[in-house]
Design a protein around this motif. Structure first.
Motif, short mmCIF file in Angstrom:
data_model
loop_
_atom_site.label_atom_id
_atom_site.label_comp_id
_atom_site.label_asym_id
_atom_site.label_seq_id
_atom_site.Cartn_x
_atom_site.Cartn_y
_atom_site.Cartn_z
N GLU A 134 0.87 -1.17 0.00
CA GLU A 134 0.00 0.00 0.00
C GLU A 134 0.91 1.23 0.00
O GLU A 134 1.97 1.20 0.64
N LEU A 135 0.53 2.29 -0.71
CA LEU A 135 1.37 3.49 -0.72
C LEU A 135 0.62 4.65 -0.05
O LEU A 135 -0.51 4.96 -0.42
N VAL A 136 1.26 5.23 0.95
CA VAL A 136 0.65 6.36 1.65
C VAL A 136 1.45 7.62 1.39
O VAL A 136 2.65 7.67 1.65
N ARG A 137 0.77 8.62 0.85
CA ARG A 137 1.42 9.89 0.55
C ARG A 137 1.11 10.85 1.70
O ARG A 137 -0.05 11.11 2.03
N ILE A 138 2.18 11.30 2.34
CA ILE A 138 2.01 12.15 3.51
C ILE A 138 2.01 13.62 3.12
O ILE A 138 2.87 14.07 2.36
N ASP A 139 1.05 14.34 3.62
CA ASP A 139 0.99 15.78 3.39
C ASP A 139 1.72 16.47 4.54
O ASP A 139 1.17 16.66 5.62
N LEU A 140 2.97 16.83 4.27
CA LEU A 140 3.79 17.39 5.36
C LEU A 140 3.25 18.70 5.91
O LEU A 140 3.40 18.99 7.09
N SER A 141 2.58 19.46 5.05
CA SER A 141 2.06 20.73 5.55
C SER A 141 0.96 20.49 6.59
O SER A 141 0.75 21.31 7.49
N ALA A 142 0.26 19.37 6.48
CA ALA A 142 -0.77 19.05 7.49
C ALA A 142 -0.14 18.49 8.75
O ALA A 142 -0.67 18.65 9.85
N VAL A 143 1.00 17.84 8.58
CA VAL A 143 1.64 17.16 9.71
C VAL A 143 2.41 18.13 10.60
O VAL A 143 2.40 18.02 11.82
N VAL A 144 3.09 19.09 9.94
CA VAL A 144 3.94 20.00 10.70
C VAL A 144 3.09 21.01 11.45
O VAL A 144 2.31 21.74 10.87
N SER A 145 3.24 21.00 12.73
CA SER A 145 2.45 21.89 13.57
C SER A 145 3.36 22.91 14.23
O SER A 145 4.54 22.67 14.47
N LYS A 146 2.78 24.08 14.49
CA LYS A 146 3.61 25.10 15.15
C LYS A 146 3.73 24.82 16.65
O LYS A 146 4.49 25.47 17.35
N PHE A 147 2.99 23.88 17.14
CA PHE A 147 3.06 23.56 18.57
C PHE A 147 4.18 22.56 18.84
O PHE A 147 4.27 21.54 18.18
N VAL A 148 5.00 22.89 19.78
CA VAL A 148 6.15 22.05 20.10
C VAL A 148 5.68 20.63 20.46
O VAL A 148 4.75 20.47 21.24
N GLY A 149 6.31 19.66 19.88
CA GLY A 149 5.99 18.28 20.23
C GLY A 149 4.84 17.69 19.44
O GLY A 149 4.71 16.48 19.32
N GLU A 150 4.01 18.56 18.88
CA GLU A 150 2.81 18.11 18.17
C GLU A 150 3.18 17.39 16.87
O GLU A 150 2.59 16.37 16.52
N THR A 151 4.19 17.92 16.17
CA THR A 151 4.59 17.32 14.90
C THR A 151 5.11 15.90 15.10
O THR A 151 4.76 15.00 14.35
N GLU A 152 5.93 15.72 16.12
CA GLU A 152 6.45 14.38 16.42
C GLU A 152 5.30 13.42 16.69
O GLU A 152 5.32 12.27 16.27
N LYS A 153 4.30 13.94 17.40
CA LYS A 153 3.15 13.09 17.73
C LYS A 153 2.44 12.66 16.44
O LYS A 153 2.12 11.48 16.25
N ASN A 154 2.24 13.64 15.55
CA ASN A 154 1.58 13.34 14.28
C ASN A 154 2.40 12.34 13.46
O ASN A 154 1.86 11.38 12.89
N LEU A 155 3.70 12.60 13.39
CA LEU A 155 4.57 11.71 12.62
C LEU A 155 4.60 10.31 13.22
O LEU A 155 4.58 9.31 12.51
N GLY A 156 4.63 10.25 14.54
CA GLY A 156 4.64 8.96 15.23
C GLY A 156 3.42 8.14 14.85
O GLY A 156 3.52 6.94 14.57
N LYS A 157 2.27 8.80 14.80
CA LYS A 157 1.02 8.13 14.47
C LYS A 157 1.08 7.58 13.03
O LYS A 157 0.69 6.45 12.77
N ILE A 158 1.63 8.40 12.13
CA ILE A 158 1.73 7.98 10.73
C ILE A 158 2.60 6.73 10.59
O ILE A 158 2.23 5.76 9.94
N PHE A 159 3.79 6.77 11.22
CA PHE A 159 4.68 5.62 11.12
C PHE A 159 4.03 4.37 11.74
O PHE A 159 4.16 3.28 11.19
N ASP A 160 3.33 4.54 12.85
CA ASP A 160 2.67 3.39 13.48
C ASP A 160 1.61 2.79 12.56
O ASP A 160 1.53 1.58 12.37
N GLU A 161 0.78 3.67 11.99
CA GLU A 161 -0.29 3.19 11.10
C GLU A 161 0.32 2.50 9.87
O GLU A 161 -0.17 1.46 9.45
N ALA A 162 1.37 3.10 9.32
CA ALA A 162 1.98 2.54 8.11
C ALA A 162 2.59 1.18 8.42
O ALA A 162 2.49 0.24 7.63
#
Ligand SMILES: Nc1ncnc2c1ncn2[C@@H]1O[C@H](COP(=O)(O)OP(=O)(O)OP(=O)(O)O)[C@@H](O)[C@H]1O
Ligand SMILES: [Mg+2]
Length: 322
Positions: A134-162
């Motif tokens: 399966e191929l998942v295309r990540i939209d980095l602009s949606a993932v990157v958050s201006k809140f500290v720590g939030e982006t890592e959380k989002n990325l973590g979720k993506i890697f786990d799901e993938a």
């Protein structure tokens, strides 16, 4: 039956999720009057994955094959190496001892760089289809958050799901996140730096394939580039490649393939596959507007429009082509 072991090997999902997938696949199949077979189950897993990814990513359904691509031999060869590293991972890492000896991790990663429309995104989809992932295309602009720590959380979720869905990750147009790590000017840059390190770390430990694409290879820190397994440069197509691209991208149903001078078109317009594709579509629009089948002049006109929109100087067209 024969299907269960294969699906079990490919998707690491729990009993609850399996039940959901089967029920959902059965519902779709009943509505469409089709059997609940491998592809129905795969489609169901894809839909579940895209739901769980939310706005962060989309599942790419239209995947290309090698035969559809026009690429230089060395690029094709490196893509085959990348695919082989995924397929032969257990042998290389475990039986041959590379994991122990060199501390190589299981993740297989790539950086595809090149001008717009050279086929980077398409090549990523070829890798996924070759590997049956399966191929998942990540939209980095949606993932990157201006809140500290939030982006890592989002990325973590993506890697786990993938990981769970055995999906390949495509960080398309990754430049935004991967600026030079050394040029720290604002606090924002520093956060981006943390995020880059986090992504790299997860790419290395991710038991799967991940690919970054960029138009600006030079904006990516060399130290970062080195940490990726395969770096592939997609160059602008040469004359004979452009000719092949025109031939391949123009649907056979246009009936123009016999006798049309694709060489002249390729010679006149220096553009990448992405723009040639647009030109072919433009030619169809011109023909449809005129209420007739496509003629040779429509292709010239489509290429011309596309060229002007690329901001290129209009080449002199042969007399009578427009
Ligand atoms: N090398 C190629 N072989 C065959 N078709 C190509 C090639 N390059 C581009 N195309 C055609 O152009 C379309 C766009 O290409 P693609 O999206 O892969 O380019 P890209 O390198 O990812 O561009 P961008 O940098 O703008 O994202 C493809 O879907 C395909 O139809
Ligand atoms: Mg792209």
């Amino acid at each position: 039956r024969g299907l269960a072991p294969e699906l079990a090997a490919r998707y690491v999902i729990g009993p609850g999720a399996i039940a959901d997938v089967v029920v959902e696949a059965a519902r779709y199949a009943a509505a469409a009057g089709t059997p609940v077979d491998a592809s129905a189950l795969e489609a169901s897993i894809g839909r579940r994955l895209s739901l769980r990814l939310g706005t962060f990513g989309t599942v790419v359904h239209r995947k290309a094959r090698f035969a559809e691509m026009v690429l230089p031999d060395d690029v094709v060869d490196t893509l085959h190496d990348l695919i082989a590293m995924v397929r032969e991972r257990s042998q290389i890492l475990e039986r041959w001892g590379y994991q122990r000896h060199l501390g190589i991790s299981r993740g297989v990663s790539g950086l595809f760089s090149g001008e717009p429309g050279t086929g980077k995104t398409m090549a990523a989809s070829v890798v996924a289809s070759e590997l049956g992932l399966e191929l998942v295309r990540i939209d980095l602009s949606a993932v990157v958050s201006k809140f500290v720590g939030e982006t890592e959380k989002n990325l973590g979720k993506i890697f786990d799901e993938a990981q769970d869905a055995h999906a390949m990750l495509l960080f398309d147009e990754a430049d935004s996140l991967f600026g030079k790590r050394t040029e720290l000017k604002t606090a924002q840059d520093r956060f981006a730096n943390l995020e880059v390190n986090y992504i790299l770390q997860r790419m290395e430990t991710f038991d799967g394939v991940s690919v970054l694409t960029t138009n600006a290879e030079s904006s990516i820190d060399p130290a970062l580039q080195r940490r990726l397994n395969f770096r592939i440069r997609f160059l602008e197509p040469e004359l004979d490649e452009r000719e092949q691209l025109w031939r391949r991208l123009l649907p056979p149903s246009t009936g123009l393939h016999d006798g049309f001078d694709f060489h002249a078109l390729a010679e006149r317009f220096q553009m990448t596959g992405g723009y040639i594709k647009n030109a072919v579509v433009r030619a169809a629009v011109i023909a449809a507007r005129a209420g007739r089948a496509m003629v040779a002049e429509d292709l010239w006109a489509g290429a011309h429009h596309e060229y002007v929109e690329m901001g290129k100087v209009m080449p002199q067209l042969p007399r009578g082509t427009l």
